[in-house]
Write a protein that holds these residues in place. Sequence first.
Motif, mmCIF file in Angstrom:
data_model
loop_
_atom_site.group_PDB
_atom_site.id
_atom_site.type_symbol
_atom_site.label_atom_id
_atom_site.label_comp_id
_atom_site.label_asym_id
_atom_site.label_seq_id
_atom_site.Cartn_x
_atom_site.Cartn_y
_atom_site.Cartn_z
ATOM 1 N N GLY A 72 6.733 6.637 6.475
ATOM 2 C CA GLY A 72 6.630 6.329 4.789
ATOM 3 C C GLY A 72 6.910 4.384 4.644
ATOM 4 O O GLY A 72 6.846 4.281 3.714
ATOM 5 N N ASP A 73 7.024 4.035 5.663
ATOM 6 C CA ASP A 73 6.951 2.362 5.277
ATOM 7 C C ASP A 73 5.155 2.357 4.930
ATOM 8 O O ASP A 73 4.793 2.803 5.355
ATOM 9 C CB ASP A 73 7.215 1.630 5.864
ATOM 10 C CG ASP A 73 8.340 1.708 7.116
ATOM 11 O OD1 ASP A 73 8.934 1.886 6.118
ATOM 12 O OD2 ASP A 73 9.009 1.241 7.670
ATOM 13 N N VAL A 74 5.082 1.592 3.657
ATOM 14 C CA VAL A 74 3.659 1.001 3.129
ATOM 15 C C VAL A 74 3.376 -0.468 3.476
ATOM 16 O O VAL A 74 4.862 -1.373 3.135
ATOM 17 C CB VAL A 74 3.748 1.295 1.554
ATOM 18 C CG1 VAL A 74 2.211 0.837 1.276
ATOM 19 C CG2 VAL A 74 3.468 2.665 1.642
ATOM 20 N N PHE A 75 2.373 -1.157 3.613
ATOM 21 C CA PHE A 75 1.982 -2.086 3.816
ATOM 22 C C PHE A 75 0.616 -2.261 3.398
ATOM 23 O O PHE A 75 0.175 -1.746 3.657
ATOM 24 C CB PHE A 75 2.133 -2.447 4.868
ATOM 25 C CG PHE A 75 2.236 -4.565 6.134
ATOM 26 C CD1 PHE A 75 3.262 -4.925 5.835
ATOM 27 C CD2 PHE A 75 0.997 -5.247 5.744
ATOM 28 C CE1 PHE A 75 3.439 -6.104 5.933
ATOM 29 C CE2 PHE A 75 1.001 -6.766 6.435
ATOM 30 C CZ PHE A 75 2.312 -6.993 6.223
ATOM 31 N N VAL A 76 0.463 -3.887 2.997
ATOM 32 C CA VAL A 76 -1.269 -4.656 2.288
ATOM 33 C C VAL A 76 -1.471 -5.577 2.953
ATOM 34 O O VAL A 76 -0.968 -6.670 3.477
ATOM 35 C CB VAL A 76 -0.204 -4.838 0.959
ATOM 36 C CG1 VAL A 76 -1.798 -5.433 -0.311
ATOM 37 C CG2 VAL A 76 0.354 -3.349 -0.491
ATOM 38 N N PHE A 77 -3.297 -5.233 3.403
ATOM 39 C CA PHE A 77 -3.883 -6.171 3.740
ATOM 40 C C PHE A 77 -4.181 -7.183 2.403
ATOM 41 O O PHE A 77 -5.556 -6.101 2.337
ATOM 42 C CB PHE A 77 -4.324 -5.594 5.026
ATOM 43 C CG PHE A 77 -3.624 -4.919 6.080
ATOM 44 C CD1 PHE A 77 -2.983 -5.963 6.689
ATOM 45 C CD2 PHE A 77 -3.260 -3.573 6.117
ATOM 46 C CE1 PHE A 77 -2.164 -4.788 7.676
ATOM 47 C CE2 PHE A 77 -2.779 -3.233 6.659
ATOM 48 C CZ PHE A 77 -2.462 -3.674 7.691
ATOM 49 N N PRO A 78 -4.514 -8.358 1.826
ATOM 50 C CA PRO A 78 -5.265 -8.937 1.379
ATOM 51 C C PRO A 78 -6.878 -8.659 1.190
ATOM 52 O O PRO A 78 -7.160 -9.041 2.702
ATOM 53 C CB PRO A 78 -4.605 -9.930 0.615
ATOM 54 C CG PRO A 78 -3.635 -10.063 1.518
ATOM 55 C CD PRO A 78 -3.663 -8.801 2.159
ATOM 56 N N VAL A 79 -7.409 -9.000 0.418
ATOM 57 C CA VAL A 79 -8.850 -8.596 0.746
ATOM 58 C C VAL A 79 -9.140 -9.437 1.487
ATOM 59 O O VAL A 79 -9.226 -10.450 1.520
ATOM 60 C CB VAL A 79 -10.241 -8.843 -0.455
ATOM 61 C CG1 VAL A 79 -9.234 -9.832 -1.237
ATOM 62 C CG2 VAL A 79 -11.298 -8.508 -0.150
#
Length: 225
Positions: A149-156
């Motif tokens: 359920g956890d979310v993480f973002v990796f920038p372009v």
Amino acid sequence: MKGVGFLVALVLWTLASKLASASDPSPLQDFCVAVNDTKDGVFVNGKLCKDPKLAVPEDFFLPGLNIPGNTSNQVGSMVTQANVQQIPGLNTLGISLVRIDYAPYGGLNPPHTHPRATEILVVAQGTLYVGFVTSNPENRLFTKVLYPGDVFVFPVGLIHFQFNIGHTNAVAFAALSSQNPGVITVANAVFGSHPPINPDLLSKAFQLDNNIVKQLQSRFWWDNN
């Protein structure tokens, strides 16, 4: 003060324009189903487009993301892609999806970059240690342990990774801001290029003995995509 306000507005507009140009261009029609036949298509956004009158529901459909990927390989992971190559209807829409399966403790999606996309990842099963590294000169490492359920973002464009630290299989799904985000796996690109990069160059760049570089270049670098 009016001059300053105009200058600030101009700078903000310039930045917004550059940010907008950093992702896939916006579509100018409802859809542009990709085809490989030059006879029946027109060239738009890197793909030929099918005549909209010939589009069918299957152009926008892909089954099978419920099927686990085979993780019995050197890195212990498998990426199942759902981009414009698999779903022709994604053409010009600026988005795609992947499923990533990880073997129990040690399953790794190795350090890599997506040159054309930001990635947002959600964990469906298991426990992942994830992170990315910022650009020079800081090279700052951002990491987090993720649970279902956890979310993480990796920038372009930034180097990032995921590592299964749990003792069961792990599964994650990720959306990317490009119909064809591309992937550059760091070790594969540096030590597995064809033809090989000059070992003298790599030994100096990585401050390694030349023989170690040659040994690394002789290895088989697994592509988990």
